[in-house]
Design a protein around this motif. Structure first.
Motif, PDB file in Angstrom:
ATOM      1  N   TRP A   1      15.323  50.945  69.636  1.00 53.09           N
ATOM      2  CA  TRP A   1      15.920  50.253  69.883  1.00 53.09           C
ATOM      3  C   TRP A   1      17.267  49.863  70.746  1.00 53.09           C
ATOM      4  O   TRP A   1      17.341  48.476  71.355  1.00 53.09           O
ATOM      5  CB  TRP A   1      16.229  49.582  68.751  1.00 53.09           C
ATOM      6  CG  TRP A   1      14.919  48.928  67.697  1.00 53.09           C
ATOM      7  CD1 TRP A   1      13.789  50.059  66.920  1.00 53.09           C
ATOM      8  CD2 TRP A   1      14.035  47.911  68.501  1.00 53.09           C
ATOM      9  NE1 TRP A   1      12.794  48.980  66.931  1.00 53.09           N
ATOM     10  CE2 TRP A   1      13.083  47.892  67.696  1.00 53.09           C
ATOM     11  CE3 TRP A   1      14.248  46.858  69.736  1.00 53.09           C
ATOM     12  CZ2 TRP A   1      11.974  46.932  67.801  1.00 53.09           C
ATOM     13  CZ3 TRP A   1      13.260  45.691  69.928  1.00 53.09           C
ATOM     14  CH2 TRP A   1      12.972  45.456  68.608  1.00 53.09           C
ATOM     15  N   PHE A   2      18.224  51.201  70.392  1.00 54.42           N
ATOM     16  CA  PHE A   2      19.128  50.717  71.367  1.00 54.42           C
ATOM     17  C   PHE A   2      18.893  51.030  73.254  1.00 54.42           C
ATOM     18  O   PHE A   2      19.157  50.097  73.139  1.00 54.42           O
ATOM     19  CB  PHE A   2      20.025  52.698  70.830  1.00 54.42           C
ATOM     20  CG  PHE A   2      21.312  52.665  71.651  1.00 54.42           C
ATOM     21  CD1 PHE A   2      22.359  52.042  71.435  1.00 54.42           C
ATOM     22  CD2 PHE A   2      20.937  53.188  72.654  1.00 54.42           C
ATOM     23  CE1 PHE A   2      23.345  52.069  72.617  1.00 54.42           C
ATOM     24  CE2 PHE A   2      22.117  53.578  74.377  1.00 54.42           C
ATOM     25  CZ  PHE A   2      23.333  53.136  73.802  1.00 54.42           C
ATOM     26  N   PHE A   3      18.115  51.480  73.191  1.00 58.60           N
ATOM     27  CA  PHE A   3      17.613  51.708  74.527  1.00 58.60           C
ATOM     28  C   PHE A   3      17.232  50.218  75.106  1.00 58.60           C
ATOM     29  O   PHE A   3      17.051  49.384  76.567  1.00 58.60           O
ATOM     30  CB  PHE A   3      16.887  52.500  75.234  1.00 58.60           C
ATOM     31  CG  PHE A   3      17.262  54.086  75.751  1.00 58.60           C
ATOM     32  CD1 PHE A   3      18.086  54.164  76.613  1.00 58.60           C
ATOM     33  CD2 PHE A   3      17.440  55.606  74.679  1.00 58.60           C
ATOM     34  CE1 PHE A   3      19.212  55.554  76.120  1.00 58.60           C
ATOM     35  CE2 PHE A   3      18.264  56.235  74.482  1.00 58.60           C
ATOM     36  CZ  PHE A   3      18.824  56.463  75.791  1.00 58.60           C
ATOM     37  N   ILE A   4      16.496  49.695  73.940  1.00 64.64           N
ATOM     38  CA  ILE A   4      15.490  48.481  74.007  1.00 64.64           C
ATOM     39  C   ILE A   4      17.028  47.374  74.652  1.00 64.64           C
ATOM     40  O   ILE A   4      16.438  46.592  75.494  1.00 64.64           O
ATOM     41  CB  ILE A   4      14.892  47.760  73.002  1.00 64.64           C
ATOM     42  CG1 ILE A   4      13.299  49.133  73.286  1.00 64.64           C
ATOM     43  CG2 ILE A   4      14.001  46.532  73.003  1.00 64.64           C
ATOM     44  CD1 ILE A   4      12.314  48.738  72.013  1.00 64.64           C
ATOM     45  N   THR A   5      17.729  47.758  73.532  1.00 66.89           N
ATOM     46  CA  THR A   5      18.968  46.533  73.787  1.00 66.89           C
ATOM     47  C   THR A   5      19.632  46.764  74.900  1.00 66.89           C
ATOM     48  O   THR A   5      19.551  45.499  76.043  1.00 66.89           O
ATOM     49  CB  THR A   5      19.981  46.420  72.864  1.00 66.89           C
ATOM     50  OG1 THR A   5      19.183  46.825  71.065  1.00 66.89           O
ATOM     51  CG2 THR A   5      21.233  45.681  72.457  1.00 66.89           C
ATOM     52  N   LEU A   6      19.909  47.953  75.136  1.00 62.52           N
ATOM     53  CA  LEU A   6      20.612  48.314  76.503  1.00 62.52           C
ATOM     54  C   LEU A   6      20.112  47.657  77.922  1.00 62.52           C
ATOM     55  O   LEU A   6      19.989  47.177  78.667  1.00 62.52           O
ATOM     56  CB  LEU A   6      20.643  49.732  76.958  1.00 62.52           C
ATOM     57  CG  LEU A   6      21.711  50.848  77.964  1.00 62.52           C
ATOM     58  CD1 LEU A   6      22.542  49.547  77.791  1.00 62.52           C
ATOM     59  CD2 LEU A   6      21.503  51.538  78.091  1.00 62.52           C
ATOM     60  N   MET A   7      18.391  47.957  77.606  1.00 60.59           N
ATOM     61  CA  MET A   7      17.805  47.021  79.151  1.00 60.59           C
ATOM     62  C   MET A   7      17.426  46.162  79.303  1.00 60.59           C
ATOM     63  O   MET A   7      17.583  45.249  79.923  1.00 60.59           O
ATOM     64  CB  MET A   7      15.711  47.637  78.660  1.00 60.59           C
ATOM     65  CG  MET A   7      14.442  47.202  79.441  1.00 60.59           C
ATOM     66  SD  MET A   7      13.407  47.721  78.954  1.00 60.59           S
ATOM     67  CE  MET A   7      13.276  46.599  77.371  1.00 60.59           C
ATOM     68  N   THR A   8      17.630  45.318  77.901  1.00 65.78           N
ATOM     69  CA  THR A   8      17.733  43.942  77.405  1.00 65.78           C
ATOM     70  C   THR A   8      19.058  43.268  78.116  1.00 65.78           C
ATOM     71  O   THR A   8      18.929  42.197  79.288  1.00 65.78           O
ATOM     72  CB  THR A   8      17.123  43.475  76.405  1.00 65.78           C
ATOM     73  OG1 THR A   8      16.221  43.805  76.187  1.00 65.78           O
ATOM     74  CG2 THR A   8      17.627  41.875  76.225  1.00 65.78           C
ATOM     75  N   LEU A   9      20.170  44.196  78.158  1.00 64.37           N
ATOM     76  CA  LEU A   9      22.043  43.698  78.310  1.00 64.37           C
ATOM     77  C   LEU A   9      21.482  43.990  79.975  1.00 64.37           C
ATOM     78  O   LEU A   9      22.042  42.472  80.711  1.00 64.37           O
ATOM     79  CB  LEU A   9      22.190  44.519  77.927  1.00 64.37           C
ATOM     80  CG  LEU A   9      23.377  44.450  78.467  1.00 64.37           C
ATOM     81  CD1 LEU A   9      24.406  43.439  77.891  1.00 64.37           C
ATOM     82  CD2 LEU A   9      24.734  45.385  77.853  1.00 64.37           C
ATOM     83  N   THR A  10      20.795  44.786  80.523  1.00 62.61           N
ATOM     84  CA  THR A  10      20.540  44.956  81.925  1.00 62.61           C
ATOM     85  C   THR A  10      20.180  44.000  82.454  1.00 62.61           C
ATOM     86  O   THR A  10      20.553  43.238  83.767  1.00 62.61           O
ATOM     87  CB  THR A  10      19.665  46.673  82.232  1.00 62.61           C
ATOM     88  OG1 THR A  10      21.257  47.614  82.032  1.00 62.61           O
ATOM     89  CG2 THR A  10      20.106  46.492  83.573  1.00 62.61           C
ATOM     90  N   VAL A  11      19.219  43.215  81.807  1.00 57.38           N
ATOM     91  CA  VAL A  11      18.235  42.336  82.889  1.00 57.38           C
ATOM     92  C   VAL A  11      19.103  40.607  82.912  1.00 57.38           C
ATOM     93  O   VAL A  11      19.418  40.488  83.387  1.00 57.38           O
ATOM     94  CB  VAL A  11      16.945  42.608  81.655  1.00 57.38           C
ATOM     95  CG1 VAL A  11      15.988  40.594  82.263  1.00 57.38           C
ATOM     96  CG2 VAL A  11      16.113  43.023  81.883  1.00 57.38           C
ATOM     97  N   GLN A  12      19.329  40.344  81.960  1.00 55.63           N
ATOM     98  CA  GLN A  12      20.958  39.591  81.510  1.00 55.63           C
ATOM     99  C   GLN A  12      21.937  39.402  82.412  1.00 55.63           C
ATOM    100  O   GLN A  12      22.212  38.683  82.702  1.00 55.63           O
ATOM    101  CB  GLN A  12      21.587  39.399  79.880  1.00 55.63           C
ATOM    102  CG  GLN A  12      22.222  38.713  79.573  1.00 55.63           C
ATOM    103  CD  GLN A  12      23.221  38.700  78.397  1.00 55.63           C
ATOM    104  OE1 GLN A  12      23.183  39.160  78.062  1.00 55.63           O
ATOM    105  NE2 GLN A  12      22.985  37.125  77.943  1.00 55.63           N
ATOM    106  N   LEU A  13      22.704  40.962  82.593  1.00 56.16           N
ATOM    107  CA  LEU A  13      23.631  40.829  83.619  1.00 56.16           C
ATOM    108  C   LEU A  13      22.757  41.045  85.131  1.00 56.16           C
ATOM    109  O   LEU A  13      23.396  40.159  86.445  1.00 56.16           O
ATOM    110  CB  LEU A  13      23.731  42.878  83.618  1.00 56.16           C
ATOM    111  CG  LEU A  13      24.903  42.765  82.423  1.00 56.16           C
ATOM    112  CD1 LEU A  13      25.512  44.302  81.909  1.00 56.16           C
ATOM    113  CD2 LEU A  13      26.158  41.663  82.386  1.00 56.16           C
ATOM    114  N   VAL A  14      21.359  41.083  85.575  1.00 59.02           N
ATOM    115  CA  VAL A  14      21.300  41.634  86.371  1.00 59.02           C
ATOM    116  C   VAL A  14      20.519  40.053  86.861  1.00 59.02           C
ATOM    117  O   VAL A  14      19.705  40.079  88.022  1.00 59.02           O
ATOM    118  CB  VAL A  14      20.641  42.708  87.456  1.00 59.02           C
ATOM    119  CG1 VAL A  14      21.624  43.608  87.292  1.00 59.02           C
ATOM    120  CG2 VAL A  14      19.200  43.173  86.042  1.00 59.02           C
TER     121      VAL A  14
END
Length: 141
Positions: A19-32
């Motif tokens: 879930w940490f990595f899913i959240t990190l992936m989602t945050l990355t998508v929000q940024l780019v």
């Protein structure tokens, strides 16, 4: 320590890491995500997944991937890609907090999916927890 307790703790650790990595992936998508189309992000995500599986296939052989349930696996894959794409679209249009909160409310929907898919009634003991869970999500939103 009993082996099942150790597995339980390892399972919790893996779930939290996932879930940490899913959240990190989602945050990355929000940024780019405003500069890169969702379809491109999904393509790269799946290519990376494919290339990480290649060493395993080379070691164990492609025959280990044979299955009698190809249709079910294909359905699960399409549902998963759709879910990730919709999650990426959601994070572009709402906050990361709201998107992750709604993603994490997915277990609340499982009894309803089972009711529709398997025609299995929802146990009456689940209703207080389901109602409290949905109320909690509504209050946070």
């Amino acid at each position: 320590m009993h082996p099942s307790q150790q597995n339980y703790k390892i399972g919790i650790a893996y779930t939290l890491a996932a879930w940490f990595f899913i959240t990190l992936m989602t945050l990355t998508v929000q940024l780019v995500g405003k500069k890169i189309p969702i379809i491109t992000i999904l393509a790269f995500q799946n290519l990376i997944g494919f290339f990480t599986v290649i060493p395993w296939i080379l070691k164990h052989g492609i025959s280990t991937l044979r299955t009698d349930r190809f249709g079910l696996i294909l359905f699960r894959t399409l549902v998963s890609i759709t879910a990730v794409a919709l999650s990426f679209l959601a994070v572009q249009r709402t906050t990361l907090l709201d998107t992750m909160l709604l993603n994490n409310s997915a277990p609340l929907w499982i009894p309803f999916v089972v009711l529709i898919w398997r025609k299995s009634p929802i146990n009456h003991l689940l209703w207080p927890g389901l109602i409290a869970g949905f109320l909690g999500v509504i209050l946070i939103l």
